[in-house]
Design a protein around this motif. Sequence first.
Motif, mmCIF file in Angstrom:
data_model
loop_
_atom_site.group_PDB
_atom_site.id
_atom_site.type_symbol
_atom_site.label_atom_id
_atom_site.label_comp_id
_atom_site.label_asym_id
_atom_site.label_seq_id
_atom_site.Cartn_x
_atom_site.Cartn_y
_atom_site.Cartn_z
ATOM 1 N N GLY A 72 0.829 -1.194 0.000
ATOM 2 C CA GLY A 72 0.000 0.000 0.000
ATOM 3 C C GLY A 72 0.863 1.243 0.000
ATOM 4 N N ALA A 73 0.326 2.319 -0.549
ATOM 5 C CA ALA A 73 1.061 3.589 -0.555
ATOM 6 C C ALA A 73 0.081 4.737 -0.663
ATOM 7 N N LEU A 74 0.465 5.863 -0.077
ATOM 8 C CA LEU A 74 -0.284 7.101 -0.229
ATOM 9 C C LEU A 74 0.661 8.135 -0.815
ATOM 10 N N GLY A 75 0.351 8.606 -2.015
ATOM 11 C CA GLY A 75 1.162 9.631 -2.659
ATOM 12 C C GLY A 75 0.556 11.004 -2.438
ATOM 13 N N VAL A 76 1.322 11.906 -1.820
ATOM 14 C CA VAL A 76 0.861 13.271 -1.582
ATOM 15 C C VAL A 76 1.070 14.079 -2.856
ATOM 16 N N VAL A 77 0.052 14.801 -3.273
ATOM 17 C CA VAL A 77 0.063 15.515 -4.553
ATOM 18 C C VAL A 77 0.274 17.005 -4.319
ATOM 19 N N ASP A 78 1.155 17.604 -5.109
ATOM 20 C CA ASP A 78 1.318 19.058 -5.121
ATOM 21 C C ASP A 78 0.724 19.578 -6.426
ATOM 22 N N PRO A 79 -0.467 20.170 -6.380
ATOM 23 C CA PRO A 79 -1.112 20.623 -7.624
ATOM 24 C C PRO A 79 -0.477 21.871 -8.215
ATOM 25 N N GLU A 80 0.411 22.538 -7.456
ATOM 26 C CA GLU A 80 0.977 23.806 -7.933
ATOM 27 C C GLU A 80 2.306 23.635 -8.637
ATOM 28 N N PRO A 121 -8.823 12.023 -11.356
ATOM 29 C CA PRO A 121 -8.895 11.546 -9.970
ATOM 30 C C PRO A 121 -10.218 10.873 -9.627
ATOM 31 N N ARG A 122 -10.379 9.660 -10.163
ATOM 32 C CA ARG A 122 -11.512 8.818 -9.818
ATOM 33 C C ARG A 122 -10.984 7.438 -9.462
ATOM 34 N N PRO A 123 -11.757 6.647 -8.670
ATOM 35 C CA PRO A 123 -11.296 5.302 -8.311
ATOM 36 C C PRO A 123 -10.953 4.486 -9.545
ATOM 37 N N LEU A 124 -9.875 3.718 -9.463
ATOM 38 C CA LEU A 124 -9.381 2.937 -10.589
ATOM 39 C C LEU A 124 -8.986 1.543 -10.100
ATOM 40 N N ARG A 125 -9.610 0.501 -10.758
ATOM 41 C CA ARG A 125 -9.253 -0.883 -10.450
ATOM 42 C C ARG A 125 -8.662 -1.525 -11.690
ATOM 43 N N ASP A 157 -12.817 19.005 -0.938
ATOM 44 C CA ASP A 157 -13.107 18.921 -2.376
ATOM 45 C C ASP A 157 -11.882 19.115 -3.269
ATOM 46 N N GLU A 158 -10.685 19.082 -2.694
ATOM 47 C CA GLU A 158 -9.463 19.158 -3.489
ATOM 48 C C GLU A 158 -8.643 17.898 -3.271
ATOM 49 N N VAL A 159 -7.974 17.445 -4.335
ATOM 50 C CA VAL A 159 -7.187 16.222 -4.237
ATOM 51 C C VAL A 159 -5.958 16.484 -3.369
ATOM 52 N N PHE A 160 -5.872 15.776 -2.250
ATOM 53 C CA PHE A 160 -4.704 15.858 -1.395
ATOM 54 C C PHE A 160 -3.664 14.827 -1.802
ATOM 55 N N GLY A 161 -4.137 13.649 -2.211
ATOM 56 C CA GLY A 161 -3.227 12.580 -2.596
ATOM 57 C C GLY A 161 -4.003 11.406 -3.163
#
Length: 543
Positions: A72-80, A121-125, A157-161
Amino acid sequence: MAAESGGAHPAPGGDHPPPGGSRPAPGDDRPAPEREPLLLEAVLSLGTDLELRTALQDLVTAATRLTDARYGALGVVDPERSGGPRLTELFTVGLDEAAKARIGDLPCGDKGVLGALLRDPRPLRVDDLAADPRSCGTPAGHPPMHSFLGVPVLVRDEVFGDLYLTEKRGGGPFTAEDERLVRILAAQAGIAIGNALLFENARQRERWIEGAAAVTTALLSGARSDDPLLVVAEQARLLADADAGVILQPTEEGGMEIVTASTHGDPADLVGATIAPGSPVLEQLLGGEPVFVDDSATDPRMTTHVRSRFGPSLLLPLQSGGRLIGTLALPRTRGARGYTSVERQLAGQFASQAALALVLADARRSRERLAVFEDRDRIARDLHDLVVQRLFATGMMLESTQRRAVAPEIGTAIGKAVDELESTIQEVRTAIFALQQPPVDAPTSLRGKVLKEAAGAAAVLGVTPSTQFRGAVDSRVPEPVATRLLAALHHALAAAARRPNVSEIRVHVDADARLPDGRPGLILTVDDDGGPDGTTATSQWPL
């Protein structure tokens, strides 16, 4: 868990393509009763810790347990970030440090399955990553991964990761039920992460405000103002968790030079490094604009020879009231996490306040110097107008009395007194000259250099040498002779310091002397009372 080749801290399935290239529609499955306690436990645990990094790691751990995923992993996203959203940090489960080291650098997430999830950014299987057309390969050393489930984590409502899960135990694909469970978990995690972010940002703001206040206090109180720029650089480095804090200032040639640096190691290799005129980043820096760099070592705008040591960097203007003092640079080591938008904002505010403090501190020092100059001028005038004139008048009276003295011994005593008065007048005039010199600047005249040499020797000798000048020392003595005189004076004072019981030293510089051969010359005499009969050192040069 890397999404593309070169990824470090693997992101599950990041580089493996999902089979079929389509997103399965959510199923109608409901959570199995035996997994409902796990989901409830995970949701409750997420809200118990306001420490952001702990909360993120707990989320990945809970998601892998809930779906029975191996990785498992959580990737933190920087939108800027320039070029679109990118991953800045990765929190993983199922990979030890050795495995992470084999995989390499952090994936940026701009391609592969991870890139698809960033762009949409929607669920993907994905049932089999290796068969998905979006795959771009896995880095060497990456463990094999087939099944994949990715779910975005939204905060307000913003993608954090993005949450990535791969390799469902048992070899089967992730189900619609797994997806629904993780979506519920991610929704609850978004609330917990939002709270943790607010707490983290509040703590960061408090630290930066306290740091800026500490710099202002230090500079304006004068407690640590010997090198004001170093005070700013050191405090900023600590606040930003940077590898170095660096101050650059414009050069006469039109570039910028590192004038001071605070770092964990020796700053000598940083100080003196220059950004040459014509550098792409120079126009922004000289214009007082901030510059944000993702990787100093690879950014073509960075041209200093030390750039290869650093990764993410902030370059912030130090300007106040339209005056550009310089640039504050805060580079982190290569591979370190990038600066967040909040950190950039706080660092910019710190730089603005530090620049104002530097301007105010400089004005305060100027006022103090002016007050010292005025006081020294007043003392010098008083010495000249009152003390010297009175000593001179007293000497004249004694000379007149000496001429009328009947007894020879009285005349001799009066003559000695006159000589002492003349010597005192010379010393007072020397003191007047010293008072007229700037107290912090290096002396430029020969008189000033001789006085500085004598004052420096006082700390070693324990006694301040008495210094007298005769003649136009500053105008008659050429530079080469002056250099030799200072060397001889230094040698003579050092020799006096080695002799025992020295309590008095007299330095006499005579620019009106006559050498033994009759030529005009310069004679330096240094007397001390050390040894049985005292010691005299004499040096002479023709003029």
